[in-house]
Design a protein around this motif. Structure first.
Motif, PDB file in Angstrom:
ATOM      1  N   HIS A  97       0.820  -1.213   0.000  1.00  0.00           N
ATOM      2  CA  HIS A  97       0.000   0.000   0.000  1.00  0.00           C
ATOM      3  C   HIS A  97       0.857   1.269   0.000  1.00  0.00           C
ATOM      4  CE1 HIS A  97       0.660  -1.288   4.132  1.00  0.00           C
ATOM      5  NE2 HIS A  97       0.464  -0.054   4.548  1.00  0.00           N
ATOM      6  N   ASP A 151      -7.370  -6.029   2.918  1.00  0.00           N
ATOM      7  CA  ASP A 151      -8.507  -5.353   2.291  1.00  0.00           C
ATOM      8  C   ASP A 151      -9.574  -5.236   3.364  1.00  0.00           C
ATOM      9  OD1 ASP A 151     -10.658  -4.383   0.902  1.00  0.00           O
ATOM     10  OD2 ASP A 151     -10.538  -5.845  -0.731  1.00  0.00           O
ATOM     11  N   LEU A 201      -6.342  -0.390  -2.700  1.00  0.00           N
ATOM     12  CA  LEU A 201      -6.928  -1.231  -3.739  1.00  0.00           C
ATOM     13  C   LEU A 201      -7.680  -2.420  -3.142  1.00  0.00           C
ATOM     14  CD1 LEU A 201      -4.348  -1.722  -6.626  1.00  0.00           C
ATOM     15  CD2 LEU A 201      -6.508  -0.483  -6.702  1.00  0.00           C
ATOM     16  N   GLU A 259      -8.491  -6.452  -7.130  1.00  0.00           N
ATOM     17  CA  GLU A 259      -7.662  -5.648  -8.025  1.00  0.00           C
ATOM     18  C   GLU A 259      -6.179  -5.911  -7.777  1.00  0.00           C
ATOM     19  OE1 GLU A 259      -8.672  -1.526  -8.511  1.00  0.00           O
ATOM     20  OE2 GLU A 259     -10.805  -1.913  -8.115  1.00  0.00           O
ATOM     21  N   GLN A 260      -5.805  -6.122  -6.522  1.00  0.00           N
ATOM     22  CA  GLN A 260      -4.421  -6.493  -6.222  1.00  0.00           C
ATOM     23  C   GLN A 260      -4.073  -7.807  -6.916  1.00  0.00           C
ATOM     24  OE1 GLN A 260      -3.357  -6.322  -1.989  1.00  0.00           O
ATOM     25  NE2 GLN A 260      -5.104  -4.976  -1.604  1.00  0.00           N
TER      26      GLN A 260
END
Length: 260
Positions: free
Chosen positions: A104, A131, A155, A159-160
């Motif tokens: 991140h 997340d 994210l 998406e990661q």
């Protein structure tokens, strides 16, 4: 990463590697002792040291010199000043890669994952990420709502995963990390059953979300938390959480198996 040149000065006092996380890293890497592991965003080198003590050779990559200076010397650890997007290591020079609660902070995830693939031989990348969308909204976010809002800006996990797949062509597995109640590595939600720890400045100093937040908002939350702990209101409202020994607060291991 310049933030850690200011907030990271006592980082090693509260961000003590948790042996259970270390064991999971070693299990997921599935490498023989003597293998070379790159630790991307190594910080003060806590997890690098833990891996070296288990018989691995570690290339620790960290942009903050302040963080590096807190590292414990070890013959099996080499330090490199650099960023994830431009790793100072040759192609196919390591057997495995770990990156622990760091992505991140990366400025260009696609490039970072490409670099991880570049430096690794056939092997495994293990990323510990989070997340918050997978987490229950525990008491912590009632006192410090900015932590929740800040984490929502990161994210989403899917998406990661898509970024990792498209930039490494590896096989991806996701494994939840249930947080034990007595973690030694005091990252953001680690003290979920120990609210009094958030009142300690040194604990907050090791959590980037606190370091980046508005100080007035932090003080407001601290005053309310301290008052509720002293009055017993916190126990009455949230005390049931102390019946849990572990909890899912959105932390995930991503294991990427590569065949270069």
């Amino acid at each position: 990463m310049s933030i850690y040149n200011s907030i990271g000065q006592q980082y090693s006092k509260t961000r003590i590697p948790d042996i259970r996380i270390v064991k999971k890293l070693i299990d997921f890497l599935n490498l023989p002792k003597g293998s070379i592991i790159a630790d991307i965003g190594a910080g003060t080198g806590g997890y690098s040291l833990a891996l070296a003590n288990q018989g691995f050779f570690v290339n620790a990559i960290e942009p903050s010199v302040v963080m590096q200076k807190q590292a414990v010397d070890h013959l099996q650890i080499k330090w490199f000043t650099g960023y994830a997007e431009n790793l100072p290591l040759p192609d196919k020079s390591v057997d495995g890669v770990v990156s622990i609660l760091t992505i991140h902070h990366f400025t260009h995830l696609e490039k970072a994952f490409q670099e991880m693939q570049r430096i690794i031989r056939d092997g495994t990348i293990v990323v510990l990420t989070f997340d918050i969308r997978f987490a229950q909204k525990i008491w912590l976010y009632d006192y410090f709502p900015f932590l929740w809002e800040d984490a929502l800006r990161f994210l989403p996990l899917n998406e990661q995963i898509n970024l990792i797949k498209s930039n490494t062509q590896g096989r991806v597995e996701v494994i939840p990390l249930l947080l034990p109640h007595d973690l030694s590595d005091l990252f953001a939600a680690a003290a979920w059953r120990r609210p009094e720890l958030y009142l300690q400045p040194e604990v907050r100093a090791g959590i980037s979300s606190f370091a980046l937040a508005n100080q007035d908002l932090i003080n407001k939350g601290l005053q309310l938390l301290a008052a509720d702990l002293n009055s017993g209101k916190w126990v009455n409202k949230y005390g049931d959480i102390r019946n849990l020994i572990e909890i899912d607060l959105g932390y995930r291991f991503i294991r990427v198996t590569l065949v270069n």
